[in-house]
Scaffold this motif. Sequence first.
Motif, PDB file in Angstrom:
ATOM      1  N   MET A   1      42.863  33.964  44.035  1.00 20.59           N
ATOM      2  CA  MET A   1      43.443  35.281  44.311  1.00 20.59           C
ATOM      3  C   MET A   1      44.226  35.793  43.110  1.00 20.59           C
ATOM      4  SD  MET A   1      43.008  36.826  47.173  1.00 20.59           S
ATOM      5  CE  MET A   1      44.425  37.921  47.326  1.00 20.59           C
ATOM      6  N   GLY A   2      43.928  36.976  42.757  1.00 13.99           N
ATOM      7  CA  GLY A   2      44.832  37.645  41.860  1.00 13.99           C
ATOM      8  C   GLY A   2      44.485  37.583  40.399  1.00 13.99           C
ATOM      9  N   ASN A   3      43.527  36.799  40.007  1.00 19.62           N
ATOM     10  CA  ASN A   3      43.222  36.713  38.580  1.00 19.62           C
ATOM     11  C   ASN A   3      41.950  37.435  38.192  1.00 19.62           C
ATOM     12  OD1 ASN A   3      45.478  34.832  37.993  1.00 19.62           O
ATOM     13  ND2 ASN A   3      44.342  33.590  39.451  1.00 19.62           N
ATOM     14  N   THR A   4      41.283  38.015  39.187  1.00 19.94           N
ATOM     15  CA  THR A   4      40.027  38.708  38.934  1.00 19.94           C
ATOM     16  C   THR A   4      40.158  40.172  39.340  1.00 19.94           C
ATOM     17  OG1 THR A   4      38.760  36.697  39.307  1.00 19.94           O
ATOM     18  CG2 THR A   4      37.561  38.765  39.477  1.00 19.94           C
ATOM     19  N   PHE A   5      39.625  41.066  38.505  1.00 22.89           N
ATOM     20  CA  PHE A   5      39.642  42.493  38.804  1.00 22.89           C
ATOM     21  C   PHE A   5      38.234  43.044  38.671  1.00 22.89           C
ATOM     22  CE2 PHE A   5      40.291  47.002  38.225  1.00 22.89           C
ATOM     23  CZ  PHE A   5      41.287  47.271  39.152  1.00 22.89           C
ATOM     24  N   GLY A   6      37.769  43.766  39.695  1.00 23.17           N
ATOM     25  CA  GLY A   6      36.468  44.415  39.636  1.00 23.17           C
ATOM     26  C   GLY A   6      35.434  43.774  40.532  1.00 23.17           C
ATOM     27  N   THR A   7      34.344  44.506  40.735  1.00 24.33           N
ATOM     28  CA  THR A   7      33.281  44.042  41.628  1.00 24.33           C
ATOM     29  C   THR A   7      32.017  43.717  40.838  1.00 24.33           C
ATOM     30  OG1 THR A   7      34.177  45.365  43.435  1.00 24.33           O
ATOM     31  CG2 THR A   7      31.883  44.692  43.642  1.00 24.33           C
ATOM     32  N   ILE A   8      31.548  44.638  40.021  1.00 26.24           N
ATOM     33  CA  ILE A   8      30.382  44.361  39.172  1.00 26.24           C
ATOM     34  C   ILE A   8      30.893  44.033  37.760  1.00 26.24           C
ATOM     35  CG2 ILE A   8      28.306  45.313  38.113  1.00 26.24           C
ATOM     36  CD1 ILE A   8      27.796  45.129  41.003  1.00 26.24           C
ATOM     37  N   TYR A   9      31.606  44.957  37.162  1.00 33.39           N
ATOM     38  CA  TYR A   9      32.248  44.695  35.859  1.00 33.39           C
ATOM     39  C   TYR A   9      33.582  44.036  36.172  1.00 33.39           C
ATOM     40  CZ  TYR A   9      33.786  45.488  31.019  1.00 33.39           C
ATOM     41  OH  TYR A   9      34.213  45.319  29.728  1.00 33.39           O
ATOM     42  N   LYS A  10      33.670  42.744  35.911  1.00 28.88           N
ATOM     43  CA  LYS A  10      34.821  41.957  36.371  1.00 28.88           C
ATOM     44  C   LYS A  10      35.535  41.266  35.225  1.00 28.88           C
ATOM     45  CE  LYS A  10      32.750  39.228  39.412  1.00 28.88           C
ATOM     46  NZ  LYS A  10      32.568  38.276  40.542  1.00 28.88           N
ATOM     47  N   LEU A  11      36.844  41.293  35.262  1.00 30.06           N
ATOM     48  CA  LEU A  11      37.645  40.489  34.339  1.00 30.06           C
ATOM     49  C   LEU A  11      38.334  39.387  35.116  1.00 30.06           C
ATOM     50  CD1 LEU A  11      39.206  39.817  31.714  1.00 30.06           C
ATOM     51  CD2 LEU A  11      40.918  41.488  32.435  1.00 30.06           C
ATOM     52  N   THR A  12      38.149  38.141  34.689  1.00 29.41           N
ATOM     53  CA  THR A  12      38.954  37.037  35.205  1.00 29.41           C
ATOM     54  C   THR A  12      39.844  36.581  34.066  1.00 29.41           C
ATOM     55  OG1 THR A  12      37.229  36.417  36.759  1.00 29.41           O
ATOM     56  CG2 THR A  12      38.915  34.766  36.299  1.00 29.41           C
ATOM     57  N   SER A  13      41.129  36.611  34.306  1.00 30.44           N
ATOM     58  CA  SER A  13      42.130  36.430  33.258  1.00 30.44           C
ATOM     59  C   SER A  13      42.878  35.108  33.426  1.00 30.44           C
ATOM     60  CB  SER A  13      43.103  37.622  33.374  1.00 30.44           C
ATOM     61  OG  SER A  13      44.360  37.325  32.859  1.00 30.44           O
ATOM     62  N   TYR A  14      43.272  34.517  32.316  1.00 24.09           N
ATOM     63  CA  TYR A  14      44.066  33.283  32.384  1.00 24.09           C
ATOM     64  C   TYR A  14      45.102  33.275  31.273  1.00 24.09           C
ATOM     65  CZ  TYR A  14      41.667  31.464  28.270  1.00 24.09           C
ATOM     66  OH  TYR A  14      41.184  31.300  27.000  1.00 24.09           O
ATOM     67  N   GLY A  28      29.405  41.186  34.131  1.00 25.22           N
ATOM     68  CA  GLY A  28      28.805  42.461  34.535  1.00 25.22           C
ATOM     69  C   GLY A  28      28.650  43.477  33.425  1.00 25.22           C
ATOM     70  N   CYS A  29      28.961  43.078  32.192  1.00 29.89           N
ATOM     71  CA  CYS A  29      28.717  43.998  31.077  1.00 29.89           C
ATOM     72  C   CYS A  29      27.206  44.148  30.919  1.00 29.89           C
ATOM     73  CB  CYS A  29      29.340  43.438  29.795  1.00 29.89           C
ATOM     74  SG  CYS A  29      29.116  44.546  28.382  1.00 29.89           S
TER      75      CYS A  29
ATOM     76  N   LEU C 354      19.357  46.086  44.958  1.00 31.29           N
ATOM     77  CA  LEU C 354      20.401  47.092  44.764  1.00 31.29           C
ATOM     78  C   LEU C 354      21.418  46.641  43.717  1.00 31.29           C
ATOM     79  CD1 LEU C 354      20.954  48.189  48.485  1.00 31.29           C
ATOM     80  CD2 LEU C 354      19.753  49.464  46.694  1.00 31.29           C
ATOM     81  N   LEU C 355      21.577  45.334  43.563  1.00 31.71           N
ATOM     82  CA  LEU C 355      22.492  44.803  42.540  1.00 31.71           C
ATOM     83  C   LEU C 355      21.873  44.857  41.157  1.00 31.71           C
ATOM     84  CD1 LEU C 355      23.917  41.675  44.358  1.00 31.71           C
ATOM     85  CD2 LEU C 355      25.313  43.463  43.315  1.00 31.71           C
ATOM     86  N   ASN C 356      20.557  44.877  41.096  1.00 31.05           N
ATOM     87  CA  ASN C 356      19.839  44.690  39.833  1.00 31.05           C
ATOM     88  C   ASN C 356      19.764  45.977  39.041  1.00 31.05           C
ATOM     89  OD1 ASN C 356      18.353  43.204  37.938  1.00 31.05           O
ATOM     90  ND2 ASN C 356      16.454  44.099  38.726  1.00 31.05           N
ATOM     91  N   ARG C 357      20.933  46.523  38.701  1.00 27.04           N
ATOM     92  CA  ARG C 357      20.931  47.806  38.025  1.00 27.04           C
ATOM     93  C   ARG C 357      21.612  47.755  36.677  1.00 27.04           C
ATOM     94  NH1 ARG C 357      18.954  52.137  41.206  1.00 27.04           N
ATOM     95  NH2 ARG C 357      18.553  51.299  43.268  1.00 27.04           N
ATOM     96  N   THR C 358      21.984  46.593  36.263  1.00 25.71           N
ATOM     97  CA  THR C 358      22.686  46.489  34.989  1.00 25.71           C
ATOM     98  C   THR C 358      21.686  46.495  33.838  1.00 25.71           C
ATOM     99  OG1 THR C 358      22.691  44.130  35.369  1.00 25.71           O
ATOM    100  CG2 THR C 358      24.727  45.316  35.862  1.00 25.71           C
ATOM    101  N   VAL C 359      20.932  47.574  33.788  1.00 28.76           N
ATOM    102  CA  VAL C 359      19.887  47.713  32.767  1.00 28.76           C
ATOM    103  C   VAL C 359      20.468  47.689  31.360  1.00 28.76           C
ATOM    104  CG1 VAL C 359      18.115  48.863  34.102  1.00 28.76           C
ATOM    105  CG2 VAL C 359      20.031  50.176  33.199  1.00 28.76           C
ATOM    106  N   LYS C 360      19.606  47.370  30.435  1.00 31.43           N
ATOM    107  CA  LYS C 360      19.942  47.352  29.017  1.00 31.43           C
ATOM    108  C   LYS C 360      20.392  48.758  28.599  1.00 31.43           C
ATOM    109  CE  LYS C 360      17.979  45.050  24.957  1.00 31.43           C
ATOM    110  NZ  LYS C 360      18.189  45.993  23.860  1.00 31.43           N
ATOM    111  N   LEU C 361      21.476  48.835  27.878  1.00 29.72           N
ATOM    112  CA  LEU C 361      21.973  50.148  27.426  1.00 29.72           C
ATOM    113  C   LEU C 361      21.107  50.690  26.288  1.00 29.72           C
ATOM    114  CD1 LEU C 361      25.827  49.773  27.484  1.00 29.72           C
ATOM    115  CD2 LEU C 361      24.451  51.264  28.894  1.00 29.72           C
TER     116      LEU C 361
END
Lengths: 361, 361, 361, 361
Positions: A1-14, A28-29, C354-361
């Motif tokens: 809990m609390g160290n991750t932000f986002g659903t697809i593009y996500k940052l997990t921080s430490y 998710g980049c 539906l998740l598979n949308r992180t196409v190449k930029l």
Amino acid sequence: MGNTFGTIYKLTSYGESHGPMIGGIIEGCPSGLKIDFNAIQHDLDRRKPGQSKVTTDRKELDIVEFVSGIYNGESTGAPINFIIKNNDAKSKDYSDMETVFRPSHADYSYHAKYGNRDHRGGGRSSARETANRVVAGSIAKQILAHYKIDILAYVSSVGEIVTEFDKNLSNQELRAISESNIVRCPDETIANKMISFIESIKSDGDSVGGQIFCTISGAPAGLGAPVFDRLHADLGKAMLSINAVKGFEYGSGFEGTKMLGSQHNDEFFNEKGNLRTKSNFSGGVQGGISNGEEIYFKVAFKPVATILSSQNTVNESGDNVVLKSKGRHDPCVVPRAVPIVEAMAALVIVDHLLLNRTVKL
Amino acid sequence: MGNTFGTIYKLTSYGESHGPMIGGIIEGCPSGLKIDFNAIQHDLDRRKPGQSKVTTDRKELDIVEFVSGIYNGESTGAPINFIIKNNDAKSKDYSDMETVFRPSHADYSYHAKYGNRDHRGGGRSSARETANRVVAGSIAKQILAHYKIDILAYVSSVGEIVTEFDKNLSNQELRAISESNIVRCPDETIANKMISFIESIKSDGDSVGGQIFCTISGAPAGLGAPVFDRLHADLGKAMLSINAVKGFEYGSGFEGTKMLGSQHNDEFFNEKGNLRTKSNFSGGVQGGISNGEEIYFKVAFKPVATILSSQNTVNESGDNVVLKSKGRHDPCVVPRAVPIVEAMAALVIVDHLLLNRTVKL
Amino acid sequence: MGNTFGTIYKLTSYGESHGPMIGGIIEGCPSGLKIDFNAIQHDLDRRKPGQSKVTTDRKELDIVEFVSGIYNGESTGAPINFIIKNNDAKSKDYSDMETVFRPSHADYSYHAKYGNRDHRGGGRSSARETANRVVAGSIAKQILAHYKIDILAYVSSVGEIVTEFDKNLSNQELRAISESNIVRCPDETIANKMISFIESIKSDGDSVGGQIFCTISGAPAGLGAPVFDRLHADLGKAMLSINAVKGFEYGSGFEGTKMLGSQHNDEFFNEKGNLRTKSNFSGGVQGGISNGEEIYFKVAFKPVATILSSQNTVNESGDNVVLKSKGRHDPCVVPRAVPIVEAMAALVIVDHLLLNRTVKL
Amino acid sequence: MGNTFGTIYKLTSYGESHGPMIGGIIEGCPSGLKIDFNAIQHDLDRRKPGQSKVTTDRKELDIVEFVSGIYNGESTGAPINFIIKNNDAKSKDYSDMETVFRPSHADYSYHAKYGNRDHRGGGRSSARETANRVVAGSIAKQILAHYKIDILAYVSSVGEIVTEFDKNLSNQELRAISESNIVRCPDETIANKMISFIESIKSDGDSVGGQIFCTISGAPAGLGAPVFDRLHADLGKAMLSINAVKGFEYGSGFEGTKMLGSQHNDEFFNEKGNLRTKSNFSGGVQGGISNGEEIYFKVAFKPVATILSSQNTVNESGDNVVLKSKGRHDPCVVPRAVPIVEAMAALVIVDHLLLNRTVKL
């Protein structure tokens, strides 16, 4: 809990303030993004301690190193891990405080939750963690640039000193002025007043709060979600997750509560085929979903808790004690918080952009 | 996305304003809770339309029916599904608006996102959905009662009319006064002013905004999470997810930005073995984690978008048109929003309470 | 925990075997889908009890009613809530079992977890819940049809009776044969053997297990995710979440453990511009991501726990007792489980699509 | 998607086979756990390449370095970040394969999904990533030890060579034998046969599959969740997420499909106040929730895709080409996969243990 932000593009921080390093994992980049490493370092430099006479004297190089997820300068779709080493941690400054709860810091609440904690420099609760957000946010801004979305933040007040910036200036002009002074205020005269005030506060060993204004231009209509994950609710949570933030308002905000509906409603009109609104009290978001107008909001930062005067407090044994802080401190966080606000806004917008794919069949 | 709130104690909500019913599924309710059905209905009655002369004239019974997860009056740990039938939907009032985007409503942004929508009464974007939150929140308050945690909200302003409530009054007294008048304000004189003002606004076919104050008493130290899921960030998101909300502040809020650290810091002291703070500008949360003091915050609501005067707008074909609304409307939402604010606060606190189990080994 | 499946396309399920109704909320369905209600009812009919002499005698109409998220026959992007009423619950059959733990049922483990439970007909642990999955899965199959993805399941074994289906038959032919007999086996001769065997088992008051084979055709390369959320891992979890399932294998499965790499590797070749593999021991998934070949897997179902002979067991007080079941039961679940396997496969594939949308930029 | 495992106790993993390092972030570890660093290194040594003549010749020290979340040897509740440096990457071995899709590897499916990838040593799809799981799992096992829960895995077959281990042996004895031989088989005679077979396969440049058996002892009744997140479904997903796994079965598994209910049902009896079952075809899980009996399951591994003979394949341009691999490879993964299976099982059980707090009110 609390160290991750986002659903697809996500940052997990430490990472802790005085550990060997901090860092994070970005998921998710999209693949194929050519990473502009200089732009990331530039944003880190905007946040880093010791950058000017109105910030803390702690010197950190804040050089970021990427160790996965990038190949030949391009993202691969694999998680991007990055490392920022801690160089100038002076843990001895904190040895007196090992068992003392500093007022308005997280020392006691962390102690109540975890029992065991790394007290040095605030440990995990230190705002040093926000450097991780700047890295992830800076890459997010590079993704947004592909969609012509621009995020701009600046200091709108320090204590009682408020700026009324010129509405005729473009984002580019506002950015140029803000970034040319050390408080990041888009009005040079006001900026100088702010700087003088912060300097005097600093020499008193005291601190002061301030506000940051942020605007998101170019976001298409349709970003966000109804009901719980409204775009502004996610922006609000993002901002309230930044250290020292006490409030968030978007569009007309708290002032809007005093208005009548007949004053506040944003009438639509057709501008050369594009649906636009005459006013923008909605702040670019209606029913939790963007309407294509500028999204804007304001963030309130309290005065930094670390001050150099003597304060009454209690230690872990429950004894009443007097604390005299020695650690270096920021007299006012808002100049350094500008890139953090931008970063958190970018995380939210990129995430909603990547989620917004449930197009009509 | 967007229809579920919470991690352990979760509400998934469904339903449109003019469909046959709305409702939701509550997950994560501990088993063995004796459900007080009257208390739930009481909270629904506090929110329901048509309850007084300062609300909309739409009449809904808002009777909730539970169809799973409860056996012999006790929760079983299985998901609790509930249904609230729509009785007084007058869809014909909305037939003119099928293809017209009402200003400052979600019509256009939903259209941009989904293409296809149920326009009747605002469909999914209607605040009718908040009845679901009141049900889940009312059960959450029953769980919190086991932990002696009390949540109290009331109206602190309507337009420019602001209440300065008596700090010597207990929660019980403040609740008694607030709930004895139809605007839910804890000062009878101010309440009467607010009522008169709303009545005049209503007769003009206009609307006005307002603010709600909420306080959470009895929460133990240690609730919340560091970094991203700070307790106040989750409270902020919860409040910003309520229809018509434009701002959130906790503790010293926006005013706190003007203070010095030496004024703002909350000194600790030992009160008969309990660690307490002398002031409470922190609002009961430090570093994102509760410190045992009262948690309090303020929520800003804009004026309702539905007004009865003519407004310029655009339809789905892009034509500039004039809209004259006929649907019933609330002249000011804050009296009915009080139980919604309490409900969302209860969802956040119960969830953090159930998450807060990672005790020291 | 446990009542929601999926990330974008999500089913949240509720309801007990002998409550007034079961149902669920589907989120993430793209807007604008013309719902084929007959197709959904057809899938429910394939699953419903009392459909033939090889199933339980419980009679349920299993008629589904949609109450939100669909307007003028098309999905709107709002959550789709549906209701299936329970008609033929005979709770008295279960009154003897209120405090007795039935062997190999979930009575004891639920009791250990929740303390309080609705014992009637297995309550929440009843396979009646799977009707909800069939509804959500049937809509998912309609989405997949837009992408030319076809999911086909059939019974491949009952007890020791195994079918070797004709590999020259098309999906359409295999479906036609399977659905023409009451065990859903794609070989008529074997089907008749299975039917006779199940009938004899049923007359003994006993039960038997079986296996279901499922194939997914037309899935593009690139579905799935590396590392933890591999496509086959999500399919495996989906299948293992179905009542009575004891095992899952895809591609070469357990037999593949006996092979050499030189036998098992699927060589690539260029087939008119499409990359194909000569063999398909990989089962259409490599490194957790689809490669464009047919995805196929097998699911193992244990014999139903409800049998009519006397069994030794223990009651809630810890007394050793003898149990003689009276409730109606399925002698073999696999014929009714075919649409459930298809539904769960459809949920996984739509979600990854539906998740598979992180196409190449 | 795909790089995070778990809900409360979570591992987020990063890193490629030939990058500078791999590693991960562990969230949700209870504070105050005294970390046994030797035990972690021991588990890494059990997985590391080059450990014996039946594994690949790649030499990695696999030394783990912890850089956050641990203070004075104890967990603090903050995220635990760890780093494992790559030492013996020989990227030149892979230069021929930059644009060639190796059969039954993830090269093509990654290419289809991401376009851009780090091909060296399989990049992100390399089983090198599993070292991260071993670290997180080893700490999980240390948490489980506080609850007297023991996880034991061993090799039960290599190709057609199957072990029938002695049921009278304790976990301790089985572990002692398994860990005393290089294939990790709990029968010395069979172990020797396996070793000889793998050696001959290795000298042929070929590979072979195998199976691993895992048992979890001491888990209390009540772990798991109904419907979708069944304990065995989460174990199944965990195992199917390991590289090269093609199947999972628990309890009676695929063999159970051939049994009658009267044979398969596990009768309960009262053993000195504890509810026990006479047989355990259920595999310790009923209705998705543990019943207090031993939880056991089997995992199928395919033969490793890297073999040294010539294979037909296709390159990125679509040309048919012949591939002759030069990289070092494992002739059989199961000896090294034993600690990975244990680790993934530990992640699942710890997570369900930490989630299992919704006690009866």
